[in-house]
Design a protein around this motif. Structure first.
Motif: not given
Lengths: 172, 257
Positions: A14, A98, A126, A145, B10-11, B14-15, B17-18, B20, B44, B46, B48-50, B52-54
């Protein structure tokens, strides 16, 4: 051990399919990674997470291949299909969105691109991602970031949420 | 780690979003986002980016792997083509076969692993295969009884493979003792009088292993694990031949199992 390695193969594919652009290269890279893993297995540190270990091997192979080829991906000339897998699920609108996203991902500096893809697809923490990429975790964070913010800026305007007609909402 | 009461970084965002964050921290971040719509909108995006990639690169775990990525096959081929010192190969085998948490470290012996298993196989070969007059307890003529006996004692179906096509004929078999309980020994012989043994017993392994070479003193053979049974084939034959015979045996067992 054996089955733990086997269980990671789909995730490696993947990530590789996002890193690379064509299907054959993807399986070649994963294949090389598994062969390298077999060679390194006897000297592997026992406390090392198998998944992160395999991703590290694959990432290093990718980087050295890239270096050897010395030709950086020609991101500027990417046309509609390049770097975007075929058979994208969803409707026309999703597909366009996309494609746009992937084009922007491919325009990121290589380290940011690898980082955001690894975090999105590798199912790693991370700290593990930092190990895989061979950089401190702070560097992973700042790459992430910057990559995310850059993508957000670049795709703002094209990114439309809300699927039902008449309910479209522009995101800032 | 950061407790639930630490200020949001900030971390953290992101965590979030991921996926974690632990539950407590996630709740704190969610509350924060409720109160900060601008940040929420950014996060939100971010997410959506994640997503989208998945979706662009979906999880294909259920698709069959191409043959070049079948790990057991790669392991088998790699060990065969690589003429490395036996010790290094044995280390690879042990690392693969023992599994479990922590794995096996160089320099320590795996307690119940394949190294111990191959020792038992070699010992049985040395004791019984050389016995000209009474290598077996039940002869080939009593094959079905032999099969029933071994299956009962090993508590799982034991296949007595037919190796006629390879020139080896079944002499018979016997039950042997191992530290890990009953094991079975099958003895074969070819026209030249060369004896071949197949030693097998249940072995704790969560997955099949490739066929790998074993080298115990002057004895050469192969070992593998299939459906939680360890097999070891030993004969005074060149290694390439041993490998071919082992493949044949594994195939025979699989097709009659």
């Amino acid at each position: 051990m054996f089955s733990e390695i086997e269980a990671c193969i789909p995730a490696l594919r993947r990530y590789a399919s996002a890193l690379l652009r064509n299907g054959q290269d993807v399986d070649d890279l994963v294949h090389d990674c598994l062969i390298r893993a077999l060679d390194k297995l006897p000297t592997r540190r026992g406390d090392e997470d198998i998944r992160a270990w395999l991703f590290t091997i694959m990432h290093n192979l990718f980087v050295s291949q890239r270096r050897r080829a010395s030709v950086r991906p020609d991101t500027e000339s990417l046309d509609e299909q390049d770097g975007v897998p075929t058979g994208i699920p969803g409707g026309q609108e999703d597909a366009m969105r996309w494609r746009e996203l992937m084009r922007e991902v491919n325009r990121l500096p290589e380290e940011q691109r690898a980082t955001i893809l690894l975090i999105a697809l590798g199912e790693l923490s991370y700290n593990e991602a930092a190990r895989v990429l061979g950089v401190p975790v702070g560097t992973v964070m700042s790459r992430l970031f910057r990559a995310r913010e850059r993508l957000r800026q670049a795709t703002t305007g094209q990114m439309i949420t809300g699927q039902q007609g008449g309910n479209l909402r522009r995101v800032k | 780690m950061t407790g639930p009461m630490h200020p949001i970084t900030e971390e953290d965002l992101h965590a979030y979003v991921d996926g974690l964050l632990d539950e407590a921290r996630r709740a704190v971040v969610e509350a924060y986002l409720e109160a900060h719509p601008e940040t929420a909108e950014r996060i939100e995006a971010y997410a959506r980016q994640r997503a989208g990639l998945r979706e662009l690169f979906p999880d294909r775990s259920s698709d069959p792997l191409p043959s070049q990525l079948i790990f057991s096959r790669l392991a088998e081929e790699r060990l065969r083509q690589r003429r490395r010192p036996w010790a290094a190969i044995a280390a690879t085998i042990a690392a693969l076969a023992v599994g479990g948490t922590g794995g096996w470290f160089l320099g320590s012996r795996p307690p119940g692993g394949i190294a111990a298993f191959t020792q038992e196989a070699a010992a049985s070969y040395q004791v019984y295969a050389v016995d000209k007059r009474r290598p077996v307890e039940l002869s080939a003529a009593q094959e079905s009884e032999l099969r029933r006996w071994l299956s009962n004692r090993l508590n799982r179906p034991v296949v007595v493979p037919d190796l006629d096509a390879t020139g080896y004929q079944l002499l018979g078999g016997r039950l042997v003792a191992s530290e890990h309980g009953p094991a079975a020994l099958l003895v074969y012989e070819n026209a030249a009088g060369t004896r071949l043994t197949i030693y097998l017993r249940p072995i704790a392994a969560d997955s099949p292993s490739p066929i790998v070479p074993i080298d115990i003193g002057a004895i050469d053979g192969c070992a593998w694990i299939d459906r939680s049974i360890g097999y070891s084939l030993i004969a005074a034959e060149p290694y390439a031949k041993l490998l071919e015979l082992s493949r044949y045996v594994r195939q025979e067992v699989r097709s009659s199992g």
